[in-house]
Motif scaffolding. Structure first.
Motif, PDB file in Angstrom:
ATOM      1  N   PHE A 155      71.219 -40.385   2.134  1.00 34.01           N
ATOM      2  CA  PHE A 155      71.453 -40.267   0.695  1.00 34.01           C
ATOM      3  C   PHE A 155      72.623 -41.143   0.259  1.00 34.01           C
ATOM      4  O   PHE A 155      72.584 -41.763  -0.806  1.00 34.01           O
ATOM      5  N   GLY A 156      73.664 -41.217   1.074  1.00 34.11           N
ATOM      6  CA  GLY A 156      74.792 -42.088   0.760  1.00 34.11           C
ATOM      7  C   GLY A 156      74.393 -43.553   0.715  1.00 34.11           C
ATOM      8  O   GLY A 156      74.847 -44.305  -0.157  1.00 34.11           O
ATOM      9  N   PHE A 157      73.535 -43.982   1.622  1.00 34.57           N
ATOM     10  CA  PHE A 157      73.075 -45.371   1.602  1.00 34.57           C
ATOM     11  C   PHE A 157      72.175 -45.642   0.401  1.00 34.57           C
ATOM     12  O   PHE A 157      72.201 -46.741  -0.151  1.00 34.57           O
ATOM     13  N   VAL A 158      71.393 -44.640  -0.006  1.00 33.08           N
ATOM     14  CA  VAL A 158      70.587 -44.801  -1.217  1.00 33.08           C
ATOM     15  C   VAL A 158      71.496 -44.944  -2.432  1.00 33.08           C
ATOM     16  O   VAL A 158      71.251 -45.779  -3.319  1.00 33.08           O
ATOM     17  N   LEU A 159      72.559 -44.154  -2.482  1.00 36.10           N
ATOM     18  CA  LEU A 159      73.530 -44.293  -3.572  1.00 36.10           C
ATOM     19  C   LEU A 159      74.185 -45.667  -3.557  1.00 36.10           C
ATOM     20  O   LEU A 159      74.476 -46.237  -4.607  1.00 36.10           O
ATOM     21  N   MET A 160      74.432 -46.191  -2.368  1.00 38.00           N
ATOM     22  CA  MET A 160      75.059 -47.501  -2.255  1.00 38.00           C
ATOM     23  C   MET A 160      74.142 -48.603  -2.769  1.00 38.00           C
ATOM     24  O   MET A 160      74.614 -49.599  -3.310  1.00 38.00           O
ATOM     25  N   SER A 161      72.842 -48.442  -2.594  1.00 41.04           N
ATOM     26  CA  SER A 161      71.933 -49.481  -3.065  1.00 41.04           C
ATOM     27  C   SER A 161      71.872 -49.474  -4.590  1.00 41.04           C
ATOM     28  O   SER A 161      71.895 -50.530  -5.210  1.00 41.04           O
ATOM     29  N   GLY A 162      71.801 -48.319  -5.195  1.00 40.49           N
ATOM     30  CA  GLY A 162      71.936 -48.105  -6.622  1.00 40.49           C
ATOM     31  C   GLY A 162      71.344 -49.133  -7.554  1.00 40.49           C
ATOM     32  O   GLY A 162      70.257 -49.653  -7.356  1.00 40.49           O
ATOM     33  N   THR A 163      72.077 -49.444  -8.597  1.00 39.09           N
ATOM     34  CA  THR A 163      71.623 -50.366  -9.638  1.00 39.09           C
ATOM     35  C   THR A 163      72.127 -51.782  -9.364  1.00 39.09           C
ATOM     36  O   THR A 163      72.710 -52.052  -8.320  1.00 39.09           O
ATOM     37  N   THR A 164      71.962 -52.650 -10.340  1.00 43.39           N
ATOM     38  CA  THR A 164      72.375 -54.047 -10.159  1.00 43.39           C
ATOM     39  C   THR A 164      73.874 -54.245 -10.343  1.00 43.39           C
ATOM     40  O   THR A 164      74.410 -55.279  -9.969  1.00 43.39           O
ATOM     41  N   ASP A 165      74.560 -53.287 -10.924  1.00 45.81           N
ATOM     42  CA  ASP A 165      76.006 -53.407 -11.140  1.00 45.81           C
ATOM     43  C   ASP A 165      76.737 -53.261  -9.803  1.00 45.81           C
ATOM     44  O   ASP A 165      76.732 -52.197  -9.184  1.00 45.81           O
ATOM     45  N   ILE A 166      77.376 -54.335  -9.369  1.00 45.21           N
ATOM     46  CA  ILE A 166      78.048 -54.331  -8.068  1.00 45.21           C
ATOM     47  C   ILE A 166      79.295 -53.459  -8.081  1.00 45.21           C
ATOM     48  O   ILE A 166      79.621 -52.802  -7.102  1.00 45.21           O
ATOM     49  N   TYR A 167      80.005 -53.448  -9.174  1.00 45.25           N
ATOM     50  CA  TYR A 167      81.300 -52.777  -9.238  1.00 45.25           C
ATOM     51  C   TYR A 167      81.238 -51.383  -9.858  1.00 45.25           C
ATOM     52  O   TYR A 167      82.214 -50.907 -10.413  1.00 45.25           O
ATOM     53  N   SER A 168      80.121 -50.704  -9.721  1.00 43.97           N
ATOM     54  CA  SER A 168      80.041 -49.356 -10.279  1.00 43.97           C
ATOM     55  C   SER A 168      80.813 -48.372  -9.400  1.00 43.97           C
ATOM     56  O   SER A 168      80.969 -48.564  -8.188  1.00 43.97           O
ATOM     57  N   THR A 169      81.283 -47.324 -10.015  1.00 43.57           N
ATOM     58  CA  THR A 169      82.048 -46.305  -9.292  1.00 43.57           C
ATOM     59  C   THR A 169      81.191 -45.634  -8.229  1.00 43.57           C
ATOM     60  O   THR A 169      81.691 -45.280  -7.161  1.00 43.57           O
ATOM     61  N   THR A 170      79.916 -45.494  -8.497  1.00 44.21           N
ATOM     62  CA  THR A 170      79.017 -44.855  -7.531  1.00 44.21           C
ATOM     63  C   THR A 170      78.940 -45.660  -6.244  1.00 44.21           C
ATOM     64  O   THR A 170      79.005 -45.096  -5.146  1.00 44.21           O
ATOM     65  N   LYS A 171      78.830 -46.970  -6.370  1.00 48.13           N
ATOM     66  CA  LYS A 171      78.707 -47.811  -5.174  1.00 48.13           C
ATOM     67  C   LYS A 171      80.016 -47.963  -4.420  1.00 48.13           C
ATOM     68  O   LYS A 171      80.034 -48.031  -3.192  1.00 48.13           O
ATOM     69  N   ILE A 172      81.112 -48.056  -5.136  1.00 50.54           N
ATOM     70  CA  ILE A 172      82.395 -48.360  -4.492  1.00 50.54           C
ATOM     71  C   ILE A 172      83.097 -47.111  -3.975  1.00 50.54           C
ATOM     72  O   ILE A 172      83.730 -47.144  -2.919  1.00 50.54           O
ATOM     73  N   VAL A 173      83.001 -45.996  -4.687  1.00 48.10           N
ATOM     74  CA  VAL A 173      83.792 -44.811  -4.333  1.00 48.10           C
ATOM     75  C   VAL A 173      82.927 -43.674  -3.793  1.00 48.10           C
ATOM     76  O   VAL A 173      83.161 -43.172  -2.688  1.00 48.10           O
ATOM     77  N   ILE A 174      81.946 -43.258  -4.558  1.00 45.98           N
ATOM     78  CA  ILE A 174      81.210 -42.034  -4.228  1.00 45.98           C
ATOM     79  C   ILE A 174      80.317 -42.214  -3.001  1.00 45.98           C
ATOM     80  O   ILE A 174      80.321 -41.372  -2.097  1.00 45.98           O
ATOM     81  N   ALA A 175      79.552 -43.308  -2.943  1.00 45.68           N
ATOM     82  CA  ALA A 175      78.625 -43.516  -1.826  1.00 45.68           C
ATOM     83  C   ALA A 175      79.338 -43.601  -0.477  1.00 45.68           C
ATOM     84  O   ALA A 175      78.894 -42.962   0.487  1.00 45.68           O
ATOM     85  N   PRO A 176      80.446 -44.355  -0.342  1.00 47.27           N
ATOM     86  CA  PRO A 176      81.132 -44.355   0.961  1.00 47.27           C
ATOM     87  C   PRO A 176      81.682 -42.983   1.358  1.00 47.27           C
ATOM     88  O   PRO A 176      81.665 -42.627   2.543  1.00 47.27           O
ATOM     89  N   ILE A 177      82.132 -42.209   0.371  1.00 44.86           N
ATOM     90  CA  ILE A 177      82.627 -40.857   0.673  1.00 44.86           C
ATOM     91  C   ILE A 177      81.479 -39.985   1.177  1.00 44.86           C
ATOM     92  O   ILE A 177      81.632 -39.215   2.141  1.00 44.86           O
TER      93      ILE A 177
END
Length: 90
Positions: free
Chosen positions: A47-69
């Motif tokens: 699920f974390g890797f799916v969150l990391m793939s996310g949308t096209t925005d590279i610098y979203s909070t979901t990709k940078i902070v939440i997914a690695p946590i």
């Protein structure tokens, strides 16, 4: 003829005297809870890797902070599942 009968009798006695092998129940390394927690941790990491793939925005909070946590929490849960001692049932 007597020799053949004595060999046959000897064969019967040796096979009868040999103890039959018993099948012991299979014992796993981990308990049921450990495997369940390990499966949950694999799902959390995925699920974390799916969150990391996310949308096209590279610098979203979901990709940078939440997914690695979430991924690190999944790995931590996996380590806990491996190190947890199975409950002793009497």
């Amino acid at each position: 003829m007597a020799l053949q009968q004595s060999k046959a009798a000897a064969t019967k006695t040796t096979t009868a005297a040999r103890p039959q092998p018993t099948t012991a129940p299979v014992q796993f390394i981990f308990g049921r809870e450990n495997y369940l927690i390990l499966i949950i941790s694999i799902a959390v990491v995925a699920f974390g890797f799916v969150l990391m793939s996310g949308t096209t925005d590279i610098y979203s909070t979901t990709k940078i902070v939440i997914a690695p946590i979430v991924v690190l929490a999944g790995f931590g849960l996996g380590f806990y599942a491996i190190l947890k001692k199975p409950s002793a049932k009497a």
